[in-house]
Design a protein around this motif. Structure first.
Motif, mmCIF file in Angstrom:
data_model
loop_
_atom_site.group_PDB
_atom_site.id
_atom_site.type_symbol
_atom_site.label_atom_id
_atom_site.label_comp_id
_atom_site.label_asym_id
_atom_site.label_seq_id
_atom_site.Cartn_x
_atom_site.Cartn_y
_atom_site.Cartn_z
ATOM 1 N N PRO A 111 0.888 -1.251 0.067
ATOM 2 C CA PRO A 111 0.216 0.137 -0.065
ATOM 3 C C PRO A 111 0.822 1.448 0.046
ATOM 4 O O PRO A 111 0.358 2.381 -0.463
ATOM 5 N N ASP A 112 2.226 1.361 0.352
ATOM 6 C CA ASP A 112 2.806 2.260 0.765
ATOM 7 C C ASP A 112 4.223 2.267 -0.274
ATOM 8 O O ASP A 112 5.212 3.051 -0.285
ATOM 9 N N ASP A 113 4.062 1.277 -1.209
ATOM 10 C CA ASP A 113 5.144 1.160 -2.117
ATOM 11 C C ASP A 113 5.334 2.029 -3.309
ATOM 12 O O ASP A 113 4.092 2.510 -3.731
ATOM 13 N N PRO A 114 6.323 2.673 -3.848
ATOM 14 C CA PRO A 114 6.143 3.627 -5.008
ATOM 15 C C PRO A 114 5.415 2.952 -6.318
ATOM 16 O O PRO A 114 5.513 1.858 -6.662
ATOM 17 N N VAL A 115 4.674 3.890 -6.912
ATOM 18 C CA VAL A 115 4.330 3.403 -8.217
ATOM 19 C C VAL A 115 4.991 4.099 -9.207
ATOM 20 O O VAL A 115 5.392 5.226 -9.311
ATOM 21 N N GLY A 176 -3.434 -0.792 -20.623
ATOM 22 C CA GLY A 176 -3.310 0.417 -19.748
ATOM 23 C C GLY A 176 -3.325 0.380 -18.222
ATOM 24 O O GLY A 176 -3.399 0.977 -17.528
ATOM 25 N N LYS A 177 -3.674 -1.093 -17.947
ATOM 26 C CA LYS A 177 -3.791 -1.721 -16.786
ATOM 27 C C LYS A 177 -2.626 -2.459 -15.876
ATOM 28 O O LYS A 177 -2.845 -2.670 -14.779
ATOM 29 N N ASN A 178 -1.647 -2.969 -16.743
ATOM 30 C CA ASN A 178 -0.834 -4.110 -16.312
ATOM 31 C C ASN A 178 0.523 -3.873 -16.049
ATOM 32 O O ASN A 178 1.293 -4.472 -16.346
ATOM 33 N N TYR A 179 0.799 -2.498 -16.114
ATOM 34 C CA TYR A 179 2.276 -1.897 -15.845
ATOM 35 C C TYR A 179 2.782 -2.287 -14.541
ATOM 36 O O TYR A 179 1.694 -2.259 -13.579
ATOM 37 N N GLU A 180 3.905 -2.727 -14.097
ATOM 38 C CA GLU A 180 4.387 -3.160 -12.787
ATOM 39 C C GLU A 180 4.109 -1.992 -12.091
ATOM 40 O O GLU A 180 4.126 -0.663 -12.136
ATOM 41 N N THR A 181 3.567 -2.561 -10.738
ATOM 42 C CA THR A 181 3.305 -1.412 -9.510
ATOM 43 C C THR A 181 1.689 -1.110 -9.778
ATOM 44 O O THR A 181 1.435 0.005 -8.862
ATOM 45 N N GLY A 276 -8.456 0.844 5.972
ATOM 46 C CA GLY A 276 -7.331 1.341 6.085
ATOM 47 C C GLY A 276 -6.804 2.494 5.155
ATOM 48 O O GLY A 276 -7.897 2.996 4.422
ATOM 49 N N ARG A 277 -5.706 2.657 4.930
ATOM 50 C CA ARG A 277 -4.908 4.133 4.241
ATOM 51 C C ARG A 277 -3.775 3.511 3.520
ATOM 52 O O ARG A 277 -2.882 2.878 4.000
ATOM 53 N N GLN A 278 -3.716 3.894 2.030
ATOM 54 C CA GLN A 278 -2.491 3.920 1.368
ATOM 55 C C GLN A 278 -1.926 5.199 1.171
ATOM 56 O O GLN A 278 -2.662 6.200 0.955
ATOM 57 N N ARG A 279 -0.544 5.293 0.779
ATOM 58 C CA ARG A 279 0.070 6.548 0.273
ATOM 59 C C ARG A 279 1.290 5.964 -0.485
ATOM 60 O O ARG A 279 2.207 5.080 -0.134
ATOM 61 N N GLN A 280 1.286 6.502 -1.668
ATOM 62 C CA GLN A 280 2.354 6.173 -3.105
ATOM 63 C C GLN A 280 2.904 7.284 -3.428
ATOM 64 O O GLN A 280 2.119 8.430 -3.668
ATOM 65 N N GLU A 281 4.276 7.588 -3.516
ATOM 66 C CA GLU A 281 4.882 8.328 -4.406
ATOM 67 C C GLU A 281 5.053 7.984 -5.842
ATOM 68 O O GLU A 281 5.313 6.762 -6.023
ATOM 69 N N LEU A 282 4.830 8.658 -6.834
ATOM 70 C CA LEU A 282 5.014 8.458 -8.106
ATOM 71 C C LEU A 282 6.249 8.673 -8.645
ATOM 72 O O LEU A 282 6.996 9.915 -8.198
ATOM 73 N N LYS A 283 6.967 7.857 -9.171
ATOM 74 C CA LYS A 283 8.256 7.870 -9.749
ATOM 75 C C LYS A 283 8.404 7.396 -11.093
ATOM 76 O O LYS A 283 7.608 6.528 -11.609
ATOM 77 N N ASP A 284 9.152 7.876 -11.930
ATOM 78 C CA ASP A 284 9.532 7.460 -13.140
ATOM 79 C C ASP A 284 10.078 5.921 -13.339
ATOM 80 O O ASP A 284 11.095 5.771 -12.438
ATOM 81 N N ALA A 285 9.801 5.098 -14.101
ATOM 82 C CA ALA A 285 10.412 3.542 -14.062
ATOM 83 C C ALA A 285 11.701 3.551 -14.597
ATOM 84 O O ALA A 285 12.068 4.704 -15.429
#
Length: 285
Positions: A111-115, A176-181, A276-285
């Motif tokens: 839930p808190d891993d980077p996307v 559009g739905k299956n990229y990692e993370t 519960g709650r999630q938090r993700q930071e967006l990062k370039d692959a």
């Protein structure tokens, strides 16, 4: 019960969040949390007995990663356009039957891993969803009661979607739905005895602190039980399969131009009633 898996990616161990908010180690009772466990009534009873006896050792959550709350996921079935206000917002025709697509299990993260943003992505969008975890084989179910009896738990899900890949690159939505993370799950899986009405849950999502989605599962066009029955008519559901039941209004795709799609550095936060709650930071692959 609120069941979790904690620890480094690929080496998570089973845990439980008790009523006092204390994280408890389940390693002495079960090897992992998966569909087989959710369908094993005696094993679940032993966990409940251990909780009641207060014999489960506590875990220090400081610095401890929360992983996806379910191991060995089979298939992920997504439902598109399942909220009335989203259909109105996007000026879409309300579907006569649920719109289905598939996501790969290897898109699941904690839930808190980077996307990660796919290379060249310009239209990555957010979608908060209620996820349903199957605990018992389900094939051609006939009643809502049968459908809900197949459920082993509910989970907060983020169905991240790249809209250009989904709609303009040809073929099915899966592009559009299956990229990692692209499928954060968790933080916990809550068993049905603790979340009795899946049609009365508030779902909220923020981007950089700005509230983007705020709705109730009461707005679903096809309620959870109907979705499970419908899916079971087209494919057999097995323990460990997950159904994502659709996202409410407020996605980037439905907003005026220039649409506020996600960019590297953005922070997305999600929460749902009892989920519960999630938090993700967006990062370039």
């Amino acid at each position: 019960m609120k069941l979790l898996r904690v620890g480094p990616a690929g080496a998570e161990r089973p845990a439980l969040l008790d009523e006092d908010g204390t994280l408890r180690d389940l390693s002495a009772l079960v090897t992992d949390i998966d569909g087989a466990l959710l369908g094993d009534a005696p094993a679940l009873s032993r966990i409940r007995a251990a909780v009641g006896a207060r014999i489960l050792p506590a875990l220090d959550p400081a610095g401890l990663r929360t992983g996806p709350p379910l191991a060995r996921i089979g298939k992920i079935v997504g439902v598109g356009l399942n909220y009335r206000r989203l259909a109105a917002e996007t000026r879409s025709v309300v579907p006569a039957e649920p719109v289905l697509f598939l996501k790969a299990a290897d898109t699941v993260t904690g839930p808190d891993d980077p996307v990660l943003l796919p290379p060249g992505s310009e239209k990555t969008d957010w979608e908060i969803e209620l996820g349903v975890v199957i605990a018992h084989r389900a094939r051609r179910l006939e009643t809502d009661e049968d459908a809900l009896a197949a459920v082993g738990g509910y989970v907060l899900a983020h169905d991240v979607s790249e809209r250009e890949f989904q709609f303009t690159r040809g073929g099915a939505w899966v592009k559009g739905k299956n990229y990692e993370t692209f499928t954060p799950l968790g933080p916990w899986l809550v068993t049905p005895d603790e979340l009795r009405d899946p049609q009365d849950l508030r779902l909220r999502l923020w981007v950089n602190g700005d509230l983007k989605q705020d709705d109730s599962t009461a707005d679903q066009i096809f309620p959870v039980a109907e979705v499970i029955r419908y899916v079971s008519a087209f494919m057999t559901l097995y323990p460990g399969d997950v159904i994502l039941t659709g996202t409410p209004a407020g996605v980037a795709m439905s907003r005026p131009d220039p649409k506020p799609y996600l960019r590297a550095g953005d922070v997305v936060e999600l929460e749902g009633t009892g989920l519960g709650r999630q938090r993700q930071e967006l990062k370039d692959a």
